[in-house]
Design a protein around this motif. Structure first.
Motif, PDB file in Angstrom:
ATOM      1  N   ASP A 232     -14.269  57.168   7.132  1.00 31.10           N
ATOM      2  CA  ASP A 232     -13.768  55.825   6.868  1.00 31.10           C
ATOM      3  C   ASP A 232     -12.544  55.823   5.975  1.00 31.10           C
ATOM      4  OD1 ASP A 232     -15.864  54.883   8.379  1.00 31.10           O
ATOM      5  OD2 ASP A 232     -17.145  54.501   6.650  1.00 31.10           O
ATOM      6  N   ASP A 233     -12.302  56.914   5.282  1.00 35.04           N
ATOM      7  CA  ASP A 233     -11.137  57.019   4.409  1.00 35.04           C
ATOM      8  C   ASP A 233      -9.843  57.310   5.182  1.00 35.04           C
ATOM      9  OD1 ASP A 233     -12.904  56.647   2.386  1.00 35.04           O
ATOM     10  OD2 ASP A 233     -12.829  58.718   1.636  1.00 35.04           O
ATOM     11  N   ASP A 234      -9.954  57.698   6.449  1.00 28.65           N
ATOM     12  CA  ASP A 234      -8.791  58.046   7.255  1.00 28.65           C
ATOM     13  C   ASP A 234      -8.407  56.856   8.125  1.00 28.65           C
ATOM     14  OD1 ASP A 234      -6.854  59.116   8.914  1.00 28.65           O
ATOM     15  OD2 ASP A 234      -7.927  60.963   9.267  1.00 28.65           O
ATOM     16  N   PRO A 235      -7.247  56.258   7.888  1.00 34.00           N
ATOM     17  CA  PRO A 235      -6.855  55.075   8.671  1.00 34.00           C
ATOM     18  C   PRO A 235      -6.567  55.389  10.146  1.00 34.00           C
ATOM     19  CG  PRO A 235      -5.060  55.777   7.249  1.00 34.00           C
ATOM     20  CD  PRO A 235      -6.265  56.616   6.891  1.00 34.00           C
ATOM     21  N   ASP A 236      -6.397  56.670  10.488  1.00 35.12           N
ATOM     22  CA  ASP A 236      -6.100  57.029  11.879  1.00 35.12           C
ATOM     23  C   ASP A 236      -7.352  57.138  12.725  1.00 35.12           C
ATOM     24  OD1 ASP A 236      -3.396  57.106  11.339  1.00 35.12           O
ATOM     25  OD2 ASP A 236      -3.430  59.242  10.821  1.00 35.12           O
TER      26      ASP A 236
ATOM     27  N   LEU B  25     -12.120  70.592   5.565  1.00 35.77           N
ATOM     28  CA  LEU B  25     -12.697  70.085   6.812  1.00 35.77           C
ATOM     29  C   LEU B  25     -14.009  69.359   6.536  1.00 35.77           C
ATOM     30  CD1 LEU B  25     -12.833  69.771   9.877  1.00 35.77           C
ATOM     31  CD2 LEU B  25     -13.865  72.060   9.962  1.00 35.77           C
ATOM     32  N   ALA B  26     -14.862  69.941   5.711  1.00 36.36           N
ATOM     33  CA  ALA B  26     -16.140  69.310   5.393  1.00 36.36           C
ATOM     34  C   ALA B  26     -15.932  67.957   4.721  1.00 36.36           C
ATOM     35  CB  ALA B  26     -16.966  70.232   4.489  1.00 36.36           C
ATOM     36  N   THR B  27     -14.989  67.892   3.794  1.00 33.52           N
ATOM     37  CA  THR B  27     -14.703  66.624   3.118  1.00 33.52           C
ATOM     38  C   THR B  27     -14.175  65.603   4.108  1.00 33.52           C
ATOM     39  OG1 THR B  27     -14.271  67.786   1.050  1.00 33.52           O
ATOM     40  CG2 THR B  27     -13.389  65.559   1.247  1.00 33.52           C
ATOM     41  N   TRP B  28     -13.308  66.017   5.000  1.00 34.81           N
ATOM     42  CA  TRP B  28     -12.751  65.117   6.012  1.00 34.81           C
ATOM     43  C   TRP B  28     -13.851  64.598   6.941  1.00 34.81           C
ATOM     44  CZ3 TRP B  28     -12.142  65.388  11.390  1.00 34.81           C
ATOM     45  CH2 TRP B  28     -11.274  64.430  11.928  1.00 34.81           C
ATOM     46  N   LEU B  29     -14.760  65.478   7.347  1.00 36.20           N
ATOM     47  CA  LEU B  29     -15.868  65.052   8.209  1.00 36.20           C
ATOM     48  C   LEU B  29     -16.825  64.112   7.478  1.00 36.20           C
ATOM     49  CD1 LEU B  29     -16.721  68.420   9.979  1.00 36.20           C
ATOM     50  CD2 LEU B  29     -15.707  66.389  11.040  1.00 36.20           C
ATOM     51  N   ALA B  30     -16.982  64.314   6.186  1.00 35.75           N
ATOM     52  CA  ALA B  30     -17.905  63.490   5.408  1.00 35.75           C
ATOM     53  C   ALA B  30     -17.370  62.099   5.131  1.00 35.75           C
ATOM     54  CB  ALA B  30     -18.220  64.182   4.075  1.00 35.75           C
ATOM     55  N   ARG B  31     -16.058  61.918   5.198  1.00 35.00           N
ATOM     56  CA  ARG B  31     -15.450  60.644   4.811  1.00 35.00           C
ATOM     57  C   ARG B  31     -14.534  60.076   5.896  1.00 35.00           C
ATOM     58  NH1 ARG B  31     -13.368  62.676  -1.070  1.00 35.00           N
ATOM     59  NH2 ARG B  31     -15.374  63.417  -1.816  1.00 35.00           N
TER      60      ARG B  31
END
Length: 59
Positions: free
Chosen positions: A54-58, A46-52
């Motif tokens: 722009d890496d998630d196209p959705d 979750l922390a990695t997802w919140l930090a990045r």
């Protein structure tokens, strides 16, 4: 609605008016993992997802 949405909704209802910094969130996540080490991988993801975002196209 996913089961986890209940906790998210409770968070929004109880604390939605408060202001939180990412540093404060990081501290809370560290404290949670200290008490519940079995969730370390999920919290880290979750922390990695919140930090990045722009890496998630959705997003």
């Amino acid at each position: 609605m996913y089961f986890t949405d209940r906790g998210i909704e409770e968070l929004a209802d109880r604390r939605g008016e408060e202001t939180l910094t990412f540093e404060g969130l990081a501290d809370a996540m560290r404290a949670f993992v200290d008490v519940h080490p079995e969730f370390e991988v999920a919290v880290e993801r979750l922390a990695t997802w919140l930090a990045r975002p722009d890496d998630d196209p959705d997003l």
